[in-house]
Design a protein around this motif. Structure first.
Motif, PDB file in Angstrom:
ATOM      1  N   ARG A 188      40.823  35.587  30.928  1.00 31.99           N
ATOM      2  CA  ARG A 188      41.672  35.122  32.051  1.00 31.99           C
ATOM      3  C   ARG A 188      42.618  34.355  32.097  1.00 31.99           C
ATOM      4  NH1 ARG A 188      39.347  37.994  36.063  1.00 31.99           N
ATOM      5  NH2 ARG A 188      37.111  37.724  36.786  1.00 31.99           N
ATOM      6  N   ALA A 241      44.204  40.637  35.614  1.00 30.81           N
ATOM      7  CA  ALA A 241      43.654  39.861  34.907  1.00 30.81           C
ATOM      8  C   ALA A 241      42.576  39.479  36.054  1.00 30.81           C
ATOM      9  CB  ALA A 241      44.057  39.087  34.154  1.00 30.81           C
ATOM     10  N   THR A 242      42.670  39.492  37.352  1.00 38.05           N
ATOM     11  CA  THR A 242      41.738  37.867  37.718  1.00 38.05           C
ATOM     12  C   THR A 242      41.040  39.423  38.759  1.00 38.05           C
ATOM     13  OG1 THR A 242      43.547  38.465  40.013  1.00 38.05           O
ATOM     14  CG2 THR A 242      43.673  36.305  39.076  1.00 38.05           C
ATOM     15  N   VAL A 267      43.947  44.974  31.936  1.00 31.67           N
ATOM     16  CA  VAL A 267      45.753  44.376  31.966  1.00 31.67           C
ATOM     17  C   VAL A 267      46.083  45.475  30.640  1.00 31.67           C
ATOM     18  CG1 VAL A 267      46.633  42.727  30.970  1.00 31.67           C
ATOM     19  CG2 VAL A 267      45.263  41.897  32.951  1.00 31.67           C
ATOM     20  N   GLY A 321      38.905  42.805  33.912  1.00 28.19           N
ATOM     21  CA  GLY A 321      40.416  42.246  34.695  1.00 28.19           C
ATOM     22  C   GLY A 321      40.987  41.951  32.691  1.00 28.19           C
ATOM     23  N   PHE A 322      40.342  41.682  32.155  1.00 26.93           N
ATOM     24  CA  PHE A 322      41.555  41.997  31.000  1.00 26.93           C
ATOM     25  C   PHE A 322      41.607  42.909  30.188  1.00 26.93           C
ATOM     26  CE2 PHE A 322      41.226  41.204  25.680  1.00 26.93           C
ATOM     27  CZ  PHE A 322      42.610  40.271  26.491  1.00 26.93           C
ATOM     28  N   GLY A 335      45.145  37.454  30.051  1.00 28.82           N
ATOM     29  CA  GLY A 335      45.472  37.885  31.361  1.00 28.82           C
ATOM     30  C   GLY A 335      46.295  37.747  31.112  1.00 28.82           C
ATOM     31  N   THR A 386      50.782  39.340  30.854  1.00 27.10           N
ATOM     32  CA  THR A 386      51.421  39.903  32.473  1.00 27.10           C
ATOM     33  C   THR A 386      52.423  39.164  33.323  1.00 27.10           C
ATOM     34  OG1 THR A 386      49.423  38.981  33.787  1.00 27.10           O
ATOM     35  CG2 THR A 386      49.322  41.300  33.064  1.00 27.10           C
TER      36      THR A 386
END
Length: 317
Positions: free
Chosen positions: A135, A240-241, A82, A78-79, A138, A142
């Motif tokens: 998490r 990020a999720t 981003v 996820g990171f 990220g 955003t």
């Protein structure tokens, strides 16, 4: 002194063939149960989804062979989505953005290696802390939203195909070949097995244990970062999720593929097969309208059974 670690035994070959047979049997059963399984759209979707889990599982296997664990790979995915999205929406072209994102992944892996070898933190704690931190970072980048507006040339890649096979699946081949050579046909691979078997004995034999731990975690995080890039291309955003729970999917794929959580046992082909077995289970369950929660129960049950037999095997060694 020279560290000698046995090559994969006939048992490993038998396990791989068994997994192939199981995967084929599952495909046959699902094709008979629901006509939509063998459709082009479904098979393409299965290969694309399975490919990303497979790549993470390969990286996870390098870590598990050393008797470690990397719980951060889902957060790294996820990171990284981003990071690559942010770079491309702030003036960077596609290739530099991808390379910089992979470097971030390698740096995360090096940080894990530092925490484990220098600070003496258990891998479980070190990577769990990174999972939570990444998490949060990220989401800070955003502001809790997503990053969209990625170049068409970037997002079109995920929808492309070569010889009728999705390009995302070909990325598994790109990763698996060098990973296989490194793990099975290089002294670094032998060192990783030696560390998982007996870290102190490996050190006394002249193995640079610290460097090998760094290598394992950097490979894991870099491959997770690569998957983050692929995921951003597939869904067209940085979020990020994304990747939540993928660390468990990666561990499960590796274990189902024959990797021992006690270390020193594992291969590259095992987690590849394990990942597509899990993906097939989830895909088939969706087509058969099985409750999503039952999919998690099935995965958890598989892990318990396989780890139990792995524990029995470990006692006999």
């Amino acid at each position: 002194m020279t560290v000698v670690v046995p090559r994969p035994s006939r048992l490993g070959l038998i396990l791989s063939l068994t997994l192939v047979g199981l995967l084929i049997a599952m495909w046959i059963a699902l094709s008979l149960s629901t006509p939509s399984f063998l459709t082009e759209n479904n098979l393409t979707n299965l290969m694309r989804q399975g490919a990303m889990i497979a790549i993470i599982a390969v990286g996870q296997t390098f870590v598990i062979i050393t008797s470690g664990i990397d719980l951060s790979v889902g957060a790294v995915v996820g990171f990284s989505s981003v990071i690559v999205a942010w770079l491309m929406t702030h003036g960077f072209t596609i290739l530099p953005a991808i390379l910089m994102t992979l470097c971030v992944g390698a740096a995360i892996g090096a940080f894990h290696g530092f925490g484990i070898t220098t600070l003496g933190l258990p891998p479980f704690i070190m990577t769990l802390a990174t999972l939570t931190a990444l998490r949060g970072i990220g989401l800070l980048i955003t502001n809790g939203a997503t990053i969209s507006g990625l170049p068409d040339a970037f997002t079109n890649f995920s929808r492309g195909a070569f010889l009728g096979i999705p390009l995302l699946f070909w990325m598994v081949v790109v990763v698996a070949i060098p990973a296989y050579v490194l793990l099975q046909h290089s002294r670094w691979g032998r060192y990783l097995y030696a560390i998982g078997s007996n870290r102190e004995a490996a050190r006394l034999s002249g193995v640079n244990v610290r460097a090998m731990i760094y290598l394992a975690y950097m490979i894991s995080a870099t491959l997770a970062s690569f998957v983050g890039v692929l995921l951003a291309a597939r869904i067209g955003i940085g979020n990020a999720t994304q990747g939540q729970g993928w660390e468990l999917q990666a561990i499960a794929s590796s274990v189902i593929g024959g990797t021992s959580l006690f270390g020193a046992v594992g291969s590259v082909q095992g987690p590849l097969l394990g990942s597509f077995i899990l993906t097939t289970i989830n895909n088939g369950a969706n087509l058969l309208n099985v409750n999503r929660f039952w999919q998690d129960v099935i995965t958890g049950g598989l892990i318990i059974v396989i780890v139990y037999f792995d524990q029995l095997r470990s006692r006999k060694r």
